[in-house]
Design a protein around this motif. Sequence first.
Motif, PDB file in Angstrom:
ATOM      1  N   MET A  36     -31.512 -19.847  -4.747  1.00  0.00           N
ATOM      2  CA  MET A  36     -31.838 -19.036  -3.594  1.00  0.00           C
ATOM      3  C   MET A  36     -33.297 -18.620  -3.707  1.00  0.00           C
ATOM      4  N   GLY A  37     -34.046 -18.764  -2.645  1.00  0.00           N
ATOM      5  CA  GLY A  37     -35.459 -18.399  -2.662  1.00  0.00           C
ATOM      6  C   GLY A  37     -35.655 -16.910  -2.864  1.00  0.00           C
ATOM      7  N   ASN A  38     -36.867 -16.553  -3.315  1.00  0.00           N
ATOM      8  CA  ASN A  38     -37.158 -15.143  -3.593  1.00  0.00           C
ATOM      9  C   ASN A  38     -36.925 -14.240  -2.390  1.00  0.00           C
ATOM     10  N   SER A  39     -37.409 -14.655  -1.223  1.00  0.00           N
ATOM     11  CA  SER A  39     -37.257 -13.809  -0.030  1.00  0.00           C
ATOM     12  C   SER A  39     -35.803 -13.667   0.369  1.00  0.00           C
ATOM     13  N   LEU A  40     -35.079 -14.774   0.341  1.00  0.00           N
ATOM     14  CA  LEU A  40     -33.671 -14.738   0.728  1.00  0.00           C
ATOM     15  C   LEU A  40     -32.849 -13.921  -0.271  1.00  0.00           C
ATOM     16  N   SER A  41     -33.134 -14.086  -1.566  1.00  0.00           N
ATOM     17  CA  SER A  41     -32.379 -13.321  -2.565  1.00  0.00           C
ATOM     18  C   SER A  41     -32.715 -11.826  -2.477  1.00  0.00           C
ATOM     19  N   LEU A  42     -33.950 -11.494  -2.126  1.00  0.00           N
ATOM     20  CA  LEU A  42     -34.325 -10.090  -1.944  1.00  0.00           C
ATOM     21  C   LEU A  42     -33.592  -9.497  -0.739  1.00  0.00           C
ATOM     22  N   ILE A  43     -33.565 -10.242   0.351  1.00  0.00           N
ATOM     23  CA  ILE A  43     -32.864  -9.784   1.554  1.00  0.00           C
ATOM     24  C   ILE A  43     -31.381  -9.576   1.260  1.00  0.00           C
ATOM     25  N   ALA A  44     -30.771 -10.518   0.555  1.00  0.00           N
ATOM     26  CA  ALA A  44     -29.348 -10.396   0.205  1.00  0.00           C
ATOM     27  C   ALA A  44     -29.109  -9.222  -0.739  1.00  0.00           C
ATOM     28  N   SER A  45     -29.977  -9.062  -1.714  1.00  0.00           N
ATOM     29  CA  SER A  45     -29.809  -7.986  -2.696  1.00  0.00           C
ATOM     30  C   SER A  45     -29.873  -6.603  -2.059  1.00  0.00           C
ATOM     31  N   ILE A  46     -30.736  -6.450  -1.084  1.00  0.00           N
ATOM     32  CA  ILE A  46     -30.843  -5.173  -0.381  1.00  0.00           C
ATOM     33  C   ILE A  46     -29.814  -5.094   0.744  1.00  0.00           C
ATOM     34  N   GLY A  47     -29.609  -6.203   1.424  1.00  0.00           N
ATOM     35  CA  GLY A  47     -28.716  -6.227   2.584  1.00  0.00           C
ATOM     36  C   GLY A  47     -27.259  -5.971   2.265  1.00  0.00           C
ATOM     37  N   VAL A  48     -26.765  -6.517   1.150  1.00  0.00           N
ATOM     38  CA  VAL A  48     -25.338  -6.345   0.831  1.00  0.00           C
ATOM     39  C   VAL A  48     -24.974  -4.869   0.665  1.00  0.00           C
ATOM     40  N   PRO A  49     -25.644  -4.122  -0.206  1.00  0.00           N
ATOM     41  CA  PRO A  49     -25.251  -2.707  -0.303  1.00  0.00           C
ATOM     42  C   PRO A  49     -25.558  -1.916   0.967  1.00  0.00           C
ATOM     43  N   LEU A  50     -26.671  -2.217   1.601  1.00  0.00           N
ATOM     44  CA  LEU A  50     -27.078  -1.473   2.789  1.00  0.00           C
ATOM     45  C   LEU A  50     -26.111  -1.695   3.952  1.00  0.00           C
ATOM     46  N   ILE A  51     -25.809  -2.937   4.246  1.00  0.00           N
ATOM     47  CA  ILE A  51     -24.934  -3.252   5.382  1.00  0.00           C
ATOM     48  C   ILE A  51     -23.491  -2.846   5.088  1.00  0.00           C
ATOM     49  N   THR A  52     -23.012  -3.141   3.884  1.00  0.00           N
ATOM     50  CA  THR A  52     -21.632  -2.786   3.536  1.00  0.00           C
ATOM     51  C   THR A  52     -21.460  -1.274   3.517  1.00  0.00           C
ATOM     52  N   GLY A  53     -22.382  -0.570   2.864  1.00  0.00           N
ATOM     53  CA  GLY A  53     -22.296   0.885   2.824  1.00  0.00           C
ATOM     54  C   GLY A  53     -22.364   1.511   4.205  1.00  0.00           C
ATOM     55  N   THR A  54     -23.230   0.984   5.054  1.00  0.00           N
ATOM     56  CA  THR A  54     -23.358   1.490   6.425  1.00  0.00           C
ATOM     57  C   THR A  54     -22.077   1.240   7.213  1.00  0.00           C
ATOM     58  N   ALA A  55     -21.524   0.039   7.076  1.00  0.00           N
ATOM     59  CA  ALA A  55     -20.292  -0.299   7.792  1.00  0.00           C
ATOM     60  C   ALA A  55     -19.132   0.597   7.361  1.00  0.00           C
ATOM     61  N   ILE A  56     -19.030   0.848   6.069  1.00  0.00           N
ATOM     62  CA  ILE A  56     -17.969   1.731   5.572  1.00  0.00           C
ATOM     63  C   ILE A  56     -18.191   3.147   6.109  1.00  0.00           C
ATOM     64  N   GLY A  57     -19.419   3.608   6.061  1.00  0.00           N
ATOM     65  CA  GLY A  57     -19.732   4.941   6.573  1.00  0.00           C
ATOM     66  C   GLY A  57     -19.388   5.086   8.050  1.00  0.00           C
ATOM     67  N   ILE A  58     -19.733   4.093   8.840  1.00  0.00           N
ATOM     68  CA  ILE A  58     -19.438   4.126  10.277  1.00  0.00           C
ATOM     69  C   ILE A  58     -17.926   4.129  10.510  1.00  0.00           C
ATOM     70  N   SER A  59     -17.200   3.358   9.703  1.00  0.00           N
ATOM     71  CA  SER A  59     -15.745   3.291   9.877  1.00  0.00           C
ATOM     72  C   SER A  59     -15.051   4.608   9.511  1.00  0.00           C
ATOM     73  N   MET A  60     -15.722   5.473   8.778  1.00  0.00           N
ATOM     74  CA  MET A  60     -15.150   6.769   8.378  1.00  0.00           C
ATOM     75  C   MET A  60     -15.591   7.908   9.308  1.00  0.00           C
ATOM     76  N   ARG A  61     -16.366   7.589  10.305  1.00  0.00           N
ATOM     77  CA  ARG A  61     -16.961   8.601  11.174  1.00  0.00           C
ATOM     78  C   ARG A  61     -15.934   9.576  11.766  1.00  0.00           C
ATOM     79  N   ASP A  62     -14.800   9.063  12.235  1.00  0.00           N
ATOM     80  CA  ASP A  62     -13.794   9.939  12.846  1.00  0.00           C
ATOM     81  C   ASP A  62     -13.230  10.935  11.836  1.00  0.00           C
ATOM     82  N   ASP A  63     -12.972  10.471  10.616  1.00  0.00           N
ATOM     83  CA  ASP A  63     -12.441  11.366   9.591  1.00  0.00           C
ATOM     84  C   ASP A  63     -13.477  12.402   9.167  1.00  0.00           C
ATOM     85  N   VAL A  64     -14.733  11.998   9.131  1.00  0.00           N
ATOM     86  CA  VAL A  64     -15.788  12.951   8.788  1.00  0.00           C
ATOM     87  C   VAL A  64     -15.853  14.045   9.857  1.00  0.00           C
ATOM     88  N   LYS A  65     -15.665  13.664  11.092  1.00  0.00           N
ATOM     89  CA  LYS A  65     -15.746  14.638  12.187  1.00  0.00           C
ATOM     90  C   LYS A  65     -14.473  15.479  12.329  1.00  0.00           C
TER      91      LYS A  65
END
Length: 159
Positions: free
Chosen positions: A1-30
């Motif tokens: 995997m190229g440097n740019s693609l691996s950097l995007i994946a390395s940051i994107g996986v926790p960022l996107i997954t964490g954001t998606a989980i957070g959004i899915s919990m929005r009703d319970d948080v409220k």
Amino acid sequence: MGNSLSLIASIGVPLITGTAIGISMRDDVKSWYPTIKKPSWNPPNWIFGPVWTCLYATIGYASWRVFQAGGGPLPLGLYATQLALNFIWTPLFFKAHNLKAASYEITALLGTIVATIMAFNKVDETAALLMLPYLGWTTFATCLTWNIHLNNPDQPKKE
């Protein structure tokens, strides 16, 4: 995997997954979270999104540095384990309302973060240092989780 693609994946996986989980919990948080007892030092809800966005991007970058340095299976395996534990905590706490399990789970997460930092430090000191804000925030979150657990009756949500 190229440097740019691996950097995007390395940051994107926790960022996107964490954001998606957070959004899915929005009703319970409220709806559920305002009804439980919290300590006076509980931060306002609006702070969690920006903090986690920064932390996920930072730990993702740290993991990329270790990957680029040829860190091997131990540090990256520990990183993957702590990331999985991180992702599990949110639905355990906010969706299942299982405060006891969430307290023990986040304690395991905290230990795994420490182990990850120690393993990262053997490969790339900067990567280890980049994990320290995450360790600090998770330490705070661990104290908060235990306080909430000890001050609220544990009534896991029944489906």
